[in-house]
Design a protein around this motif. Structure first.
Motif, PDB file in Angstrom:
ATOM      1  N   CYS A  21      -1.260  -0.949   5.020  1.00  0.00           N
ATOM      2  CA  CYS A  21      -0.855  -1.832   4.914  1.00  0.00           C
ATOM      3  C   CYS A  21      -0.608  -2.546   5.940  1.00  0.00           C
ATOM      4  O   CYS A  21      -0.795  -4.104   6.360  1.00  0.00           O
ATOM      5  N   GLY A  79       1.676  -2.678  -1.673  1.00  0.00           N
ATOM      6  CA  GLY A  79       1.536  -1.610  -1.208  1.00  0.00           C
ATOM      7  C   GLY A  79       3.345  -0.640  -0.520  1.00  0.00           C
ATOM      8  O   GLY A  79       3.195  -0.086  -0.756  1.00  0.00           O
ATOM      9  N   GLY A 120       5.404  -0.255  -3.073  1.00  0.00           N
ATOM     10  CA  GLY A 120       5.259   1.286  -4.063  1.00  0.00           C
ATOM     11  C   GLY A 120       5.579   2.195  -3.288  1.00  0.00           C
ATOM     12  O   GLY A 120       6.147   3.326  -3.421  1.00  0.00           O
ATOM     13  N   LEU A 121       5.363   2.288  -1.744  1.00  0.00           N
ATOM     14  CA  LEU A 121       5.582   3.016  -1.018  1.00  0.00           C
ATOM     15  C   LEU A 121       6.961   3.663  -1.121  1.00  0.00           C
ATOM     16  O   LEU A 121       7.710   4.680  -0.977  1.00  0.00           O
ATOM     17  N   VAL A 129       4.332  11.165  -2.647  1.00  0.00           N
ATOM     18  CA  VAL A 129       3.053  11.241  -1.954  1.00  0.00           C
ATOM     19  C   VAL A 129       1.213  12.122  -1.962  1.00  0.00           C
ATOM     20  O   VAL A 129       1.470  13.054  -1.000  1.00  0.00           O
ATOM     21  N   THR A 146      -0.180  10.033  -7.043  1.00  0.00           N
ATOM     22  CA  THR A 146       1.355   8.087  -5.940  1.00  0.00           C
ATOM     23  C   THR A 146       0.333   7.417  -5.225  1.00  0.00           C
ATOM     24  O   THR A 146       0.895   6.542  -5.223  1.00  0.00           O
ATOM     25  N   ILE A 180      -0.418   3.634  -6.397  1.00  0.00           N
ATOM     26  CA  ILE A 180      -0.226   2.640  -5.535  1.00  0.00           C
ATOM     27  C   ILE A 180      -1.776   1.640  -4.444  1.00  0.00           C
ATOM     28  O   ILE A 180      -1.239   0.578  -4.983  1.00  0.00           O
ATOM     29  N   MET A 190      -1.474  -0.508  -7.177  1.00  0.00           N
ATOM     30  CA  MET A 190      -1.654  -1.363  -7.135  1.00  0.00           C
ATOM     31  C   MET A 190      -1.733  -2.889  -6.391  1.00  0.00           C
ATOM     32  O   MET A 190      -1.275  -3.875  -6.578  1.00  0.00           O
ATOM     33  N   LEU A 237       5.369   3.190 -10.810  1.00  0.00           N
ATOM     34  CA  LEU A 237       3.967   2.157 -10.246  1.00  0.00           C
ATOM     35  C   LEU A 237       3.215   1.900 -11.269  1.00  0.00           C
ATOM     36  O   LEU A 237       2.954   0.382 -10.762  1.00  0.00           O
TER      37      LEU A 237
END
Length: 425
Positions: free
Chosen positions: A231, A284, A287-288, A298, A302, A306, A309, A350
């Protein structure tokens, strides 16, 4: 920015993701263990909720994700030529769900079925390639059949997969109209309806597929660091290396965040590559951040959510229309029957952002309402189809969108904020 540059951004980003995933897979567990893990994945049923990190280890999970994503890129590039934001969301979905449920083997019969449908209609395969790829949501049906210890197992799996791929494009075209652009995971709704009709036939024939519960938590820290790094790199790329000045890129991003996100939009075309890269990174991190804030894990499901998303950050999702949905799902987890860290509730928050257009069109309070309803409904929609529809959140989202949209428009009138998007549908 012209479309060839859009294609270049999508291809380069996807190839970099695949290369990094393969390198990490081979380093994390070693080449032998990674390929063995991939074999375990291919020979498993893969029904919800099968975390490939728990089933086969991180090497096998990441290797499967890289192969599925790269194959999807090749199929898209070959069938549609120049790529757009809608193709980027397909890649996000394919990469995400290849961490739990989809694999490099069970997608082919369904994709071939969509190809046959295009031939039947005498139309280009590019028109139906999205339905063919995303139809792999029902890949667990194929996997269940070909793992049966019977001589008919593989032929039955191939036949059923071809049938799914052949009928899904027509069904998906109808369900898209039914939801009025309020559910971004239209194929999930279509696959859910198909499974709801088809699975009772399998049960009547003596089949016994069942939902699974494989969930890992021991890989949270390295996956957080890895996704966080991705990210940050996307933020830097969008700010400094995407052909726009940083100020212009961020202004385009904030303009993007005022879009309703209604299904059918293309942020890449409307706002440019730099804004989409920034939006992908921010979505991102959103969501994280949610998973870390509630104390969740995670892992395959999950992380896959993400990544999904992030894929839809090119076509519908941004922080402004996602936050109310996630808040509504969190509120639903405060009810006595569940909790924020329950496995289904974590991914519901999510994937529930499939309803982001409801928030974007009607406003944040109705987004919270939609998220709350989704958090309750999605926990009950997987069991009737034995977990074979990986896009279960899309099915739940489709039900909620189909119910809420006419109620809200009937009571409050045409108060859509994204009317420019609505008029294009």
């Amino acid at each position: 920015m012209d479309r060839p540059n859009h294609t270049s951004i999508i291809v380069s980003t996807t190839v970099a993701f695949c290369a990094a995933a393969i390198a990490l897979a081979l380093w994390w567990q070693g080449p032998v263990a990674a390929w063995q893990g991939l074999w375990v994945i291919v020979t498993s049923e893969g029904a919800l909720l099968t975390d490939y990190f728990a089933l086969a280890g991180p090497g096998g999970a990441l290797l499967n994700a890289a192969l599925v994503t790269f194959v999807s890129l090749l199929v898209l590039r070959r069938s549609v030529g120049e790529l757009t934001g809608s193709n980027l969301l397909v890649l996000g979905l394919m990469s995400g769900f290849s961490l739990f449920g989809q694999n490099i083997a069970n997608l082919w019969p369904i994709l071939a079925g969509a190809f046959l449908y295009a031939k039947w209609r005498k139309e280009p395969f590019g028109k139906y390639v999205t339905a063919g790829l995303l139809g792999a949501s029902l890949g667990p049906v194929v996997s269940y059949l070909w793992t049966r210890p019977a001589p008919w197992a593989v032929p039955a799996a191939l036949a059923v997969g071809l049938l799914i791929g052949f009928v899904l494009p027509a069904l998906a075209a109808y369900t898209a109209r039914l939801q009025n652009g309020m559910n971004l995971y239209n194929l999930g709704f279509a696959c859910g309806l198909l499974a709801l009709v088809g699975m009772p036939v399998l049960f009547a024939l003596g089949g016994e597929p069942a939902t699974k519960s494989l969930w890992s938590g021991e890989y949270t820290l390295p996956l957080v660091l890895g996704l966080g790094t991705v990210c940050v790199l996307l933020l830097l790329w969008g700010s400094f290396f995407a052909g726009q000045k940083p100020g212009d890129a961020w202004r385009a991003f904030f303009t993007l965040c005022r879009d309703s996100g209604r299904a059918g939009c293309d942020f890449l075309k409307s706002y440019g590559g730099a804004a989409v890269l920034l939006n992908t990174a921010c979505v991102g991190l959103l969501g994280l951040g949610y998973i870390l804030l509630i104390g969740g894990e995670v892992n395959g499901p999950t992380l896959g959510a993400i990544l999904t998303m992030m894929g839809f950050a090119a076509c519908g999702k941004h922080p402004r229309n996602c936050l109310p949905i996630m808040a509504g799902v969190w509120l639903s987890t405060c009810l006595p029957a569940t909790s924020p860290t329950a496995h289904g509730s974590q991914i519901a928050a999510l994937f529930g952002t499939t309803l982001a257009p409801l928030s974007g069109c009607f406003g944040a309070p109705f987004g919270v309402l939609a998220g709350f309803l989704h958090g309750c409904v999605v926990l009950r929609t997987g069991a009737p189809v034995a977990g074979v529809n990986l896009y279960n959140n899309g099915f739940s989202g489709g039900l909620i969108a189909t119910v809420l949209y006419p109620i809200l428009t009937g009571i409050f009138g045409p108060r859509l904020k994204g009317r420019d998007v609505a008029d294009r549908l």
